[in-house]
Every structure is written in structure tokens, then in C-alpha cells.
Design a protein around this motif. Structure first.
Motif, PDB file in Angstrom:
ATOM      1  N   ALA A 164      -4.634   2.548   0.175  1.00 19.14           N
ATOM      2  CA  ALA A 164      -4.367   2.947  -1.214  1.00 19.14           C
ATOM      3  C   ALA A 164      -3.374   1.951  -1.811  1.00 19.14           C
ATOM      4  CB  ALA A 164      -3.808   4.358  -1.254  1.00 19.14           C
ATOM      5  N   GLN A 165      -3.818   1.157  -2.750  1.00 24.73           N
ATOM      6  CA  GLN A 165      -2.977   0.105  -3.315  1.00 24.73           C
ATOM      7  C   GLN A 165      -1.820   0.700  -4.124  1.00 24.73           C
ATOM      8  OE1 GLN A 165      -5.324  -3.165  -5.089  1.00 24.73           O
ATOM      9  NE2 GLN A 165      -7.130  -2.194  -4.199  1.00 24.73           N
ATOM     10  N   ALA A 166      -0.620   0.150  -3.914  1.00 24.32           N
ATOM     11  CA  ALA A 166       0.545   0.626  -4.649  1.00 24.32           C
ATOM     12  C   ALA A 166       0.417   0.323  -6.141  1.00 24.32           C
ATOM     13  CB  ALA A 166       1.810  -0.012  -4.087  1.00 24.32           C
TER      14      ALA A 166
ATOM     15  N   PHE B  86       0.840  -1.195   0.000  1.00 22.54           N
ATOM     16  CA  PHE B  86       0.000   0.000   0.000  1.00 22.54           C
ATOM     17  C   PHE B  86       0.877   1.246   0.000  1.00 22.54           C
ATOM     18  CE2 PHE B  86      -2.397  -3.304   2.363  1.00 22.54           C
ATOM     19  CZ  PHE B  86      -3.443  -3.467   1.459  1.00 22.54           C
ATOM     20  N   ASP B  87       0.498   2.224  -0.802  1.00 22.51           N
ATOM     21  CA  ASP B  87       1.226   3.481  -0.863  1.00 22.51           C
ATOM     22  C   ASP B  87       1.146   4.180   0.499  1.00 22.51           C
ATOM     23  OD1 ASP B  87       1.002   6.615  -1.339  1.00 22.51           O
ATOM     24  OD2 ASP B  87       2.269   5.776  -2.920  1.00 22.51           O
ATOM     25  N   PHE B  88       2.288   4.518   1.051  1.00 19.44           N
ATOM     26  CA  PHE B  88       2.307   5.016   2.424  1.00 19.44           C
ATOM     27  C   PHE B  88       1.627   6.379   2.561  1.00 19.44           C
ATOM     28  CE2 PHE B  88       3.821   6.926   6.270  1.00 19.44           C
ATOM     29  CZ  PHE B  88       3.883   5.868   7.162  1.00 19.44           C
ATOM     30  N   ALA B  89       2.031   7.331   1.761  1.00 19.09           N
ATOM     31  CA  ALA B  89       1.517   8.692   1.920  1.00 19.09           C
ATOM     32  C   ALA B  89       0.008   8.748   1.721  1.00 19.09           C
ATOM     33  CB  ALA B  89       2.221   9.635   0.946  1.00 19.09           C
ATOM     34  N   ASN B  90      -0.484   8.065   0.690  1.00 21.31           N
ATOM     35  CA  ASN B  90      -1.912   8.126   0.384  1.00 21.31           C
ATOM     36  C   ASN B  90      -2.762   7.336   1.371  1.00 21.31           C
ATOM     37  OD1 ASN B  90      -1.591   9.787  -1.858  1.00 21.31           O
ATOM     38  ND2 ASN B  90      -1.248   8.057  -3.234  1.00 21.31           N
TER      39      ASN B  90
ATOM     40  N   THR C 162      17.107  -8.772  -1.152  1.00 16.69           N
ATOM     41  CA  THR C 162      16.374  -7.604  -0.664  1.00 16.69           C
ATOM     42  C   THR C 162      15.985  -6.688  -1.813  1.00 16.69           C
ATOM     43  OG1 THR C 162      18.491  -6.506  -0.193  1.00 16.69           O
ATOM     44  CG2 THR C 162      17.390  -7.629   1.648  1.00 16.69           C
ATOM     45  N   ILE C 163      14.704  -6.350  -1.863  1.00 16.87           N
ATOM     46  CA  ILE C 163      14.161  -5.482  -2.909  1.00 16.87           C
ATOM     47  C   ILE C 163      13.542  -4.256  -2.250  1.00 16.87           C
ATOM     48  CG2 ILE C 163      12.481  -5.264  -4.785  1.00 16.87           C
ATOM     49  CD1 ILE C 163      12.691  -8.289  -5.198  1.00 16.87           C
ATOM     50  N   GLY C 164      14.080  -3.082  -2.552  1.00 14.34           N
ATOM     51  CA  GLY C 164      13.515  -1.844  -2.039  1.00 14.34           C
ATOM     52  C   GLY C 164      12.515  -1.273  -3.027  1.00 14.34           C
ATOM     53  N   VAL C 165      11.468  -0.644  -2.511  1.00 11.29           N
ATOM     54  CA  VAL C 165      10.482   0.033  -3.367  1.00 11.29           C
ATOM     55  C   VAL C 165      10.276   1.458  -2.867  1.00 11.29           C
ATOM     56  CG1 VAL C 165       9.266  -2.030  -4.167  1.00 11.29           C
ATOM     57  CG2 VAL C 165       8.578  -0.957  -2.004  1.00 11.29           C
ATOM     58  N   LEU C 166       9.826   2.333  -3.772  1.00  8.51           N
ATOM     59  CA  LEU C 166       9.753   3.768  -3.499  1.00  8.51           C
ATOM     60  C   LEU C 166       8.337   4.261  -3.270  1.00  8.51           C
ATOM     61  CD1 LEU C 166      12.437   4.964  -6.074  1.00  8.51           C
ATOM     62  CD2 LEU C 166      12.710   4.489  -3.618  1.00  8.51           C
ATOM     63  N   THR C 167       7.470   3.387  -2.759  1.00  9.33           N
ATOM     64  CA  THR C 167       6.092   3.785  -2.455  1.00  9.33           C
ATOM     65  C   THR C 167       5.924   4.101  -0.971  1.00  9.33           C
ATOM     66  OG1 THR C 167       5.681   1.399  -2.598  1.00  9.33           O
ATOM     67  CG2 THR C 167       4.830   2.774  -4.374  1.00  9.33           C
ATOM     68  N   GLY C 168       7.053   4.254  -0.279  1.00 10.06           N
ATOM     69  CA  GLY C 168       7.052   4.715   1.101  1.00 10.06           C
ATOM     70  C   GLY C 168       7.588   6.127   1.161  1.00 10.06           C
ATOM     71  N   ILE C 169       8.304   6.426   2.241  1.00 11.46           N
ATOM     72  CA  ILE C 169       8.860   7.759   2.443  1.00 11.46           C
ATOM     73  C   ILE C 169      10.335   7.822   2.076  1.00 11.46           C
ATOM     74  CG2 ILE C 169       9.237   9.582   4.149  1.00 11.46           C
ATOM     75  CD1 ILE C 169       6.314   9.099   3.552  1.00 11.46           C
ATOM     76  N   ALA C 170      11.064   6.730   2.264  1.00  8.68           N
ATOM     77  CA  ALA C 170      12.511   6.726   2.060  1.00  8.68           C
ATOM     78  C   ALA C 170      12.865   6.877   0.582  1.00  8.68           C
ATOM     79  CB  ALA C 170      13.109   5.437   2.599  1.00  8.68           C
TER      80      ALA C 170
ATOM     81  N   VAL D 167       6.379   6.535  12.863  1.00  3.71           N
ATOM     82  CA  VAL D 167       5.232   5.790  12.327  1.00  3.71           C
ATOM     83  C   VAL D 167       5.639   4.909  11.149  1.00  3.71           C
ATOM     84  CG1 VAL D 167       2.951   6.041  11.251  1.00  3.71           C
ATOM     85  CG2 VAL D 167       3.619   7.551  13.127  1.00  3.71           C
ATOM     86  N   ILE D 168       6.695   5.275  10.455  1.00  2.62           N
ATOM     87  CA  ILE D 168       7.044   4.591   9.209  1.00  2.62           C
ATOM     88  C   ILE D 168       7.422   3.133   9.427  1.00  2.62           C
ATOM     89  CG2 ILE D 168       8.697   4.544   7.294  1.00  2.62           C
ATOM     90  CD1 ILE D 168       8.754   7.637   7.528  1.00  2.62           C
ATOM     91  N   ALA D 169       8.221   2.845  10.426  1.00  2.00           N
ATOM     92  CA  ALA D 169       8.734   1.472  10.564  1.00  2.00           C
ATOM     93  C   ALA D 169       8.591   0.883  11.957  1.00  2.00           C
ATOM     94  CB  ALA D 169      10.214   1.426  10.150  1.00  2.00           C
ATOM     95  N   ALA D 170       8.145   1.674  12.930  1.00  2.00           N
ATOM     96  CA  ALA D 170       8.066   1.179  14.300  1.00  2.00           C
ATOM     97  C   ALA D 170       6.825   0.330  14.523  1.00  2.00           C
ATOM     98  CB  ALA D 170       8.069   2.355  15.280  1.00  2.00           C
ATOM     99  N   THR D 171       6.819  -0.413  15.615  1.00  3.13           N
ATOM    100  CA  THR D 171       5.632  -1.172  16.005  1.00  3.13           C
ATOM    101  C   THR D 171       4.631  -0.231  16.670  1.00  3.13           C
ATOM    102  OG1 THR D 171       6.387  -1.694  18.246  1.00  3.13           O
ATOM    103  CG2 THR D 171       7.100  -3.173  16.468  1.00  3.13           C
TER     104      THR D 171
END
Length: 230
Positions: A100-102, A15-19, A196-204, A62-66
Motif C-alpha cells: 500500500a503506497q504511502a 509503504f503504509d505499514f498498517a495497510n 533525519t526525517i521521521g514520517v507517520l505512516t508507520g506505527i510510531a 515486526v516493525i523494525a527487526a530483521t
């Protein structure tokens, strides 16, 4: 070794993080502040959230914490609640957040399953809202394994969830790809011995993920093409 299984982070990946989480942050801080806008803005700053723009700082907890880690930061600023009550509010608001689906997830996941991949989700969210989020867009049954931070396997950046997935589906960790939008996801993947595969639908941004990623892709929709070339 060939990739036989794919483990996804949830927020910022499926899921797209910002949206998705902008509305959650706004609703959360306004609820905790009883509608007091100035107080809500103060609470937002505590967790790296800008109430005016409904956006998160790159280092927002909020991005990666529990959920427990977020609650432990907030509880000092919410004196009217116990930690247990705050956790309940966080989980309730998280479960209700529209996702919001990526990418269109049903056809994407259908394609991976038809190609023979075992699929899982490892999130630092709680298991209950995670299952609700997956079900809300019709993809719960696409996954062989779903783990939250409270499912008994630990949480990222530790490798426990990832190794539990590999064991559950009977695939060697070296044949698993861990997909995520944060360093926590990729650090966990490295610790588990996975691709490991990184994706850009988060904040980083890409440059933050690149040191821990075998590849950084715009979104999960690019995974099949990348796998076909490797």
C-alpha cells in the motif's frame, strides 16, 4: 549543507505499514499454525500482532527487526520447522504482501529525480522481497541503491547501510537525508551524520520519533516542501 541525496526506509515509509503488513501478519501466523485460529492468535502475540484486528503493537518486533531476528523469536514456538525453513516462510510471505503506497510513488519519485536527488532504500527486510516490493509498484529503477539487512552492510540502527549509500552515490553523509518511520531508522541516520526525517505512516507516534528527528512529517509527500524551506 544542502541535501543532495535521500535514503528511504521501506516499510512504514515508502509503504503504509498498517495497510500493507496487516494481511502479512494474518497470513503468516495462520500458515505457521496450520489454520488453527487459537494457535495463530498465540503466535501473533509472540510477535506483537493482534490476529482479530490485524494490527501491530507499537513495540512489535515486526516493525523494525530483521527477518532473522523475527525468526529467532518465533522458532521457539514453531517446533515443526528448522530456522532455515522458517526464514524461507517469512521471506516468501513478505515478498507476496501487496504494498500500500504511502503516496503515489511514481510521480513523487519522478519529481525528486528530476530535481537532481540521488535516491536509495535501506531496509531491515531481506533484499529479495525488498526488490520485489519496489518492482511490484514500478519504482525499482528510481533508486540508485537498495540494501536489505542481508546485503552486506549491516542493518539499522547501525549506520552501515546508510554510509554505503553515501559512498555509492558519491555524496557526503552530511548532505544525505535519512527518512523513516521508526527510531531504528532515525538512530541510524544520526549515527551516520545525516539529516533525519521521521514520517507517520508507520506505527510510531510523532512524540516517539521527535527526539531523534530533525523534523517529523505526516508522510513522504511533504518532503519536497520541507526541503524547499530549509
Amino acid at each position: 549543507m544542502p541535501i543532495d541525496a535521500i535514503l528511504f526506509d521501506k516499510d512504514g515509509t515508502l509503504f503504509d505499514f498498517a495497510n500493507t503488513w496487516g494481511a502479512f501478519g494474518r497470513n503468516l501466523v495462520l500458515r505457521l499454525a496450520d489454520g488453527d485460529h487459537a494457535r495463530a492468535a498465540e503466535l501473533g502475540r509472540v510477535i506483537g500482532f493482534d490476529l482479530e484486528t490485524a494490527t501491530y503493537a507499537e513495540d512489535s518486533i515486526v516493525i523494525a527487526a530483521t527477518v532473522e531476528e523475527i525468526a529467532e523469536v518465533l522458532i521457539e514456538h514453531v517446533s515443526a520447522m528448522s530456522l532455515e525453513e522458517l526464514l524461507d516462510v517469512l521471506n516468501t510471505e513478505a515478498a507476496a504482501a501487496p504494498q500500500a503506497q504511502a503516496v503515489p510513488l511514481v510521480p513523487f519519485l519522478d519529481g525528486l529525480r528530476q530535481a537532481g536527488f540521488k535516491l536509495g532504500v535501506a531496509t531491515n527486510d531481506s533484499e529479495m522481497p525488498a526488490l520485489q516490493h519496489l518492482a511490484s509498484v514500478g519504482i525499482r529503477e528510481h533508486f540508485d541503491f537498495v540494501a536489505g539487512y542481508d546485503s552486506g552492510h549491516g542493518f539499522k540502527p547501525g549506520p552501515g547501510q546508510l554510509l554505503a549509500f553515501a559512498t555509492h552515490v558519491g555524496v557526503d553523509p552530511e548532505q544525505v537525508a535519512m527518512v523513516g518511520d521508526s527510531l531504528h531508522d532515525l538512530q541510524a541516520g544520526r549515527a551516520a551524520g545525516m539529516t533525519t526525517i521521521g514520517v507517520l505512516t508507520g506505527i510510531a507516534p510523532a512524540e516517539a520519533l521527535a527526539p531523534m528527528a530533525d523534523v517529523v512529517l505526516p508522510d513522504i509527500g511533504h518532503i519536497p516542501g520541507w526541503l524547499a524551506k530549509n
